[in-house]
Structures are given as structure tokens and as C-alpha cells.
Design an enzyme around this catalytic site. Sequence first.
Site, short mmCIF file in Angstrom:
data_model
loop_
_atom_site.label_atom_id
_atom_site.label_comp_id
_atom_site.label_asym_id
_atom_site.label_seq_id
_atom_site.Cartn_x
_atom_site.Cartn_y
_atom_site.Cartn_z
N ASP A 141 0.86 -1.17 0.00
CA ASP A 141 0.00 0.00 0.00
C ASP A 141 0.92 1.24 0.00
OD1 ASP A 141 -2.34 1.65 0.48
OD2 ASP A 141 -1.62 1.80 2.55
N ASP A 149 -0.32 5.11 0.71
CA ASP A 149 -0.63 6.12 1.73
C ASP A 149 -0.71 5.52 3.12
OD1 ASP A 149 -0.75 8.25 -0.05
OD2 ASP A 149 -2.87 7.93 -0.49
N ASP A 197 -1.99 -0.54 5.88
CA ASP A 197 -2.36 0.05 7.18
C ASP A 197 -3.87 0.12 7.40
OD1 ASP A 197 -2.55 2.18 5.17
OD2 ASP A 197 -3.02 3.47 6.87
MG LIG Z 1 -3.15 3.19 3.37
#
Ligand SMILES: [Mg+2]
Length: 285
Positions: free
Chosen positions: A10, A12, A217
Amino acid sequence: MTSRPLIFTDIDGTLLDHFDYSFNHAIDVIEELNERHIPIIANTSKTFAEMEKLQQTIGINSPFISENGAVIYIPIGYFDEQPKDTVTQGYYWVKEFCPPRQHWLDLLAQQAVEFEDEYVGFSSFSVEELCEVTDLAPDKARLALVRHYSEPLLWKGDDVRKQEFIAHMTSLGAHMLQGGRFLHIGGESDKGKAMNWLAQVYANHYQAPVTTVALGDSGNDSAMLEAADIAIQIKSPTHDFPVLRKKQTIKSQECDSKGWAECITATVLTPSLVTSSTSASLTGA
Ligand SMILES: [Mg+2]
């Protein structure tokens, strides 16, 4: 036969820091991976335009997965042969997993009138407005608005209505996915399916088994993490670790790119450390 690692990450809040979008803490590890020819494959909600620019900034030339698994862009010539089921677009072989954005915009306009005051979609944002919501610089916000397969929505209503909205759109065939800031509406694609498809292409190319190492996240990373051989959850400064069905994940001690570097070092660059002195903790989800 030795298994070859593939890193699916991922962007961001994982490789890029949540607040300032920097990846300074991961630079040394990225260089080490590049030297060892271990692919770093972005698997992100970001758009083609954002990712093409970011690949240059980060210094990687691998395929990337865009818009939450809706599409994969493979630089032409990256593999010896063009993978099956891809089409050529510009400098890329492209694999699509769902209908285009306009399909979802039409569905919202026609079937979600009762919710229309409770969200703002990217298609209604100006560059300035998106800058305000995300802290993106104007040039980056401009790239973020050019989407092809999905529509991010900023939810303004309460949580109960949000769940009603999600249920309503899901009943109409949409796939709803909560990212760090936005609720995404798109097709039945996800980061896990796209990862698995691309991992198979790599395995064919290498003529060897591959080990998928996934890092994320947020909730929109769950399908990828659950499908990966090694699942790494990166600590967020803004929310708890999402709960996964997968029994074991590695959870970073540090946030964002610091946690990314910490866990890649522990799992890919020095695998023997996973069970001994790593700072990343292997725990049940
Ligand atoms: Mg993310």
C-alpha cells in the site's frame, strides 16, 4: 527450488507517511531491494497519473496496481512476453478487473438520491477543495482527481447512515471499501485478487515459486493482507490495526515508512530475525 519474494505495498500511510507523504525513512531499504532485484509493487487506491509520477520519485520501475485492485499497469517489456488478458495502452500492458468509473457515477446519480447530501464525491471536488481535505499539494491533487475505475467519497453523515448507504450500494452490485480518508465505490475487484493475478505472472516469468509479502495500514488492505503469504500491518498514527481473518500478521512498532522499513528489514532482508530479535512483533490478528 528457492521461492522469490515479491513485495506488494500500500502507499498512503504505509510506504508514504500519513501526514507529509514522505518516504524518507524507507529510502535505504528501497535501494537495498532494488540492488537485490526484489520487486516493489505498489498496490494502492492511487490513480495511474499519481502512481506513474510516484514510481519515478521513489525510483522503481515495476508494475503497479491502481485504484484498489481495479487495474494493473505493467511497463511494456517488463516481462519477456505480454501477459494473457492484457491490452496495450500507451507504455503499458493493462489488466482490468472491473467496469469503468462512469458506471459507478451513473449508479450514484440514479440510485442514491436519498443520500446525496451526506457525501461528496471526487467528481464534485475542485483541486482546491481536495487540497483542503487531504493536505495534498495542488499538482498532486490534480493527478488524484483523474480516476478511471472508482469514485472516492468523503462521508459527511453519521455512522448509522453510512452503514445504510454501504448496504444500499452493495445491494446494487457496488463494492464499497473504506480507505484511510475516503469511502471508495467501485467494482468487485480488490487488492488481493489483483496481487494474486500478478504474482502468478511473476511465477511464470521466473519459472519459480514466489512468496508474496504484503504491507498495508487500512481496511482497504485487508483482502491483500489476507491473501498474502506474509502479511504485514503498518501502524497508523490515526487509527487502530484493522482486524483480519488471517491468523497471523506482523505488526510494525513504528508508523508509516519507518514501520515499512522496519518490517521489510526483518522479513525480507534478514529473514532469520523474524523469530528472534526483530522489533516487529508477530501476533494473532
Ligand atoms: Mg493506506
